[in-house]
Structure formats: C-alpha cells, structure tokens
Design an enzyme around this catalytic site. Structure first.
Site, PDB file in Angstrom:
ATOM      1  N   LYS A  19     -35.633 -55.560 -38.784  1.00  0.00           N
ATOM      2  CA  LYS A  19     -34.195 -55.266 -38.734  1.00  0.00           C
ATOM      3  C   LYS A  19     -33.543 -55.880 -39.961  1.00  0.00           C
ATOM      4  CE  LYS A  19     -31.393 -53.303 -35.707  1.00  0.00           C
ATOM      5  NZ  LYS A  19     -31.851 -52.264 -34.767  1.00  0.00           N
TER       6      LYS A  19
HETATM    7  N1  GLU Z   1     -31.383 -48.644 -35.460  1.00  0.00           N
HETATM    8  C1  GLU Z   1     -32.090 -47.823 -34.533  1.00  0.00           C
HETATM    9  C2  GLU Z   1     -32.685 -48.670 -33.427  1.00  0.00           C
HETATM   10  O1  GLU Z   1     -32.200 -49.728 -33.120  1.00  0.00           O
HETATM   11  C3  GLU Z   1     -33.089 -46.910 -35.226  1.00  0.00           C
HETATM   12  C4  GLU Z   1     -34.176 -47.614 -35.974  1.00  0.00           C
HETATM   13  C5  GLU Z   1     -35.060 -46.676 -36.778  1.00  0.00           C
HETATM   14  O2  GLU Z   1     -34.914 -45.463 -36.692  1.00  0.00           O
HETATM   15  O3  GLU Z   1     -35.910 -47.214 -37.503  1.00  0.00           O
HETATM   16  O4  GLU Z   1     -33.612 -48.273 -32.782  1.00  0.00           O
END
Ligand code: GLU
Length: 425
Positions: free
Chosen positions: A116
């Site tokens: 993240k």
């Molecule tokens: N931000 C989204 C999540 O929390 C998508 C993450 C992604 O597609 O890599 O799952």
C-alpha cells in the site's frame, strides 16, 4: 478529481490500522495453529519506503509532503495495492492496509502479494497541476521499488485513473513504456474495461451469494451505503439496476440522503455528476452522517474510510442483518465482537471489496499479453473468482464455527504461509 469522497471520520479511530490488523491476525493464526516464526514473518512488512515529496505549488512556494510505500509480503507474487492521498494517511495506516492487501490477494488466489502507498495530504486543497506534480514527484521517489514484477500500484482513497496515468507516464519516461507497472489506468492507456466499477461490482456479487445462502431475498431488500465515492456509487447503481435491491440511504462527506421507499439512484448519480452535494438532492430527506447509522436496513455497507464502526459510536445500535465491508477496515476489533454478540454478520473487507484488485490482476495480465478482454469477460471472470473465494470462506466458517472474518483470514494466512515455506530461507 476524487473518485472516492468519504464522510469524514467523526474522530480518529481508537485503534490504528496496524493494531486492528494485528488483533484479527492473532485470532486466525490460532485457528490454523500457525508456528511462532511464521507469525512473525507474516505480520512484519517485507520492505518499507518513506519519502519526502517536495512540490512546487501554484504560488511558487515549495511544500514538502511525506509519502509511503509499504510492501507487506511478496511470497505469492509481485506486491500489489493502491495509493491513497489523505491527511490521515500515516505509517501505521498504510502498514495495516498493506497487510490487508496480502490477505486479499491470497484469499482471491491471484498471483500477487500485498502493498500500500500513501501521501499525507489533503488533495482537495490542491489544484490539478499541484496534484500532478505531487504524483510525479512521489512516483520518482518510490520508482526504485516499483515494477511489473516487483510492485504494482493502483487507485485507492482520493486517487483515480488520471493519477494512475501520471504514474504510468513518469515511470515509463525512464524505464520505457511499461503499462503493467500500474493498474486502474484510463482504458485509453491500457486500463481494463470494468476496472472502475470492479470493487462495487464485487461487493454486489458477494451480497448476492450471501443473500441466497442465508435467505435474505435481495430483490426489494433495504440497503444503506456510507460513502458515495467510487465504491459506494457503483455499488448503488448496480444493486439498483442489476439486483433490484432498494437503496434507501447513502452518505458522502457533507451528509446523507434518505428515502424509505428507495432512492432514485440514476437521478441521484446524475445530480452528483454535476458536482452537487448528495444532501441537496430533492428525492429524499437530508440526514447527518450520524443519523445514517441508525436507519434500520438489511445490508449496511460502509464504503468510505476505516474505523467508522466502533464500540463508542454505533456498534451497539446499528440495526441491520449484515454489515458488508466495502471499505478497508471500517470495523474496529471491539466493535466486531459486539456485532458478533448481537448476531449481526460481517462480510469482511478483504472478501467484500476484493473485486478491485481482482480486476487489477486482469488488467495486469492484459497488459503483459498485449491483448484486450471484453467487459463481459472481465465481469464473468470476476464473478467466478470472488464467488469461489466466498464459498471457501462460507464453508470454513461453518465447519469451524467461526466468523467469516476469521475463516477468511485462516484461508489467506495458510496460502501465504505455504508459499513462504516452499520458497524456504
Ligand atoms: N485500492 C484497492 C484495494 O484496496 C485496489 C488495489 C489494487 O487494485 O491493487 O483493494
């Protein structure tokens, strides 16, 4: 520019993202008898990068922001996860969210690990050009740990396809054209059809399965959605148009709107698309963000920020059959236990909202193959993948008499632990 407008948190969540994840982790690790050394490997992050992000503002000043990219685990594949821009995005929050991505990709059984990113900034105070400069500078500073086989960002809170396009451009300007380095891109730049609505669509598929299994007919059932950004708005649209459910209340940062007969969702979406607040929609009664939690409903979907269902605020009073976590970590562990005691089921975040990263996987695969899927193919594969994950969670929860969350963790932890063991040391 935002695709995800969330109601502000009433106050800082009583537990940090990291602490929430840790306490849930322990319960599940006990369930599968995970060894002590493996608990340590799975809980601690693989790599953390913190960067300074100086940005030239429109008035000529330079402001310095702090950014993070935390790679939690990469045993099952390249690290994967979104980037959020938020004033409260700090190290602990990003770390907790990175860990959730590891469990999410493992539970969906897609070949990624978890990561993240975040920048501590209020993007609503930035002009579009400032936002672009911030994104480019942040990308330059973390580019060293990114790559299609290393770590692949995506949208998250307050970031969208345009932000991903800048990341793609910045990365590619040095490395050569590399669409697979980021997902959630505009379709014109190699994004996947169906990616933008994917998280909301995945939430709907999971609700449909649960509805069938637990005898809560979805058609005509009452849904309350907190958050009308990317997840909440697509979910409302799909539940209304494809599932025949009655969305009776939604909220955004400024407050909510409620109509017991069901909101006219296409009308509300058109209203919001003109940049108007949901509270000014005439097709319902305007309500505060606190009132939203008191509305009796079948499905309550927090689809904004974390830490909104707490012991102190609403866990004892929420009046629904099922909480469906469209957001990441919306329920604190204590609130989670209160809901359990009260017999309110919770469909956990890393199952309910995994549609986004699942279609990110399809986008990545399309980029690597230089071949485009149809929207129907994307939806079909998404449904198959998320339903399979749902069924495995449902079955384990039943077999071990545990909550969906603990069962989902059990499955995810087992998969990551197996990959770690096979890789050896
Ligand atoms: N931000 C989204 C999540 O929390 C998508 C993450 C992604 O597609 O890599 O799952």
């Amino acid at each position: 520019m935002t695709t995800t407008d969330q109601p502000a948190r009433p106050s800082r969540a009583p537990m940090s993202g990291r602490a929430i994840v840790q306490s849930q982790f322990d319960r599940a690790a006990d369930l599968i008898n995970l060894e002590a050394y493996m608990r340590k490997i799975l809980m601690s992050p693989f790599r953390e990068v913190q960067v300074e992000v100086p940005v030239r503002m429109d008035d000529g000043r330079i402001e310095v922001f702090t950014g993070y990219r935390i790679q939690h685990n990469g045993a099952r594949g390249p690290c994967k996860g979104g980037i959020r821009y938020h004033p409260e995005a700090d190290h602990d929050e990003v770390l907790g969210l990175a860990a959730i991505m590891t469990w999410k990709t493992a539970l969906m059984d897609i070949p990624f690990g978890g990561a993240k990113g975040g920048v501590t900034v209020n993007p609503k105070k930035l002009s579009k050009l400032e936002l672009e400069r911030l994104t480019r500078r942040f990308t330059q500073r973390i580019a060293i740990v990114l790559g299609p086989y290393r770590d692949i960002p995506a949208p998250d809170v307050n970031t969208n396809a345009q932000v991903m396009a800048w990341i793609l451009d910045e990365y590619s300007s040095r490395q050569g054209y590399t669409p697979a380095v980021v997902t959630g891109k505009p379709v014109a730049l190699g994004g996947s059809l169906g990616r933008e609505e994917a998280t909301g669509r995945g939430v709907m598929y999971v609700i449909q399965e649960y509805a069938r299994d637990f005898g809560i007919p979805l058609k005509g059932s009452r849904v309350v959605i907190q958050g009308f950004g990317n997840v909440g708005s697509h979910l409302a649209r799909l539940l209304d148009s494809e599932a025949g459910a009655k969305v009776i209340a939604v909220s955004a940062v400024e407050g909510g709107i409620y109509n017991d007969k069901g909101l006219d969702i296409p009308g509300l979406l058109a209203h919001v698309a003109q940049g108007k607040p949901v509270t000014e929609w005439t097709g319902g009664k305007s309500i505060t963000n606190d009132e939203l939690w008191t509305i009796p409903c079948d499905w309550l979907v927090p689809a904004a920020l974390g830490g909104v269902i707490t012991k102190e605020s609403n866990a004892r009073t929420i009046d629904c059959k099922v909480v469906v976590e469209g957001a990441n970590e919306p329920t604190t562990p204590t609130a989670d236990r209160i809901l359990e005691e009260r017999g309110i089921a919770v469909i956990p975040d890393f199952l309910a909202n995994a549609g986004g990263v699942t279609v990110s996987y399809y986008e990545w695969a399309q980029n690597l193959q230089q071949y485009r899927w149809t929207h129907e193919q994307v939806n079909r594969e998404l449904k198959a993948t998320i339903t399979k994950a749902y069924l495995s969670v449902r079955d384990l929860a039943k077999q071990k008499a545990v909550t969906f969350r603990t069962a989902a963790y059990g499955i995810a932890l087992q998969r990551v632990a197996d990959a770690e063991r096979l890789r050896g040391n």
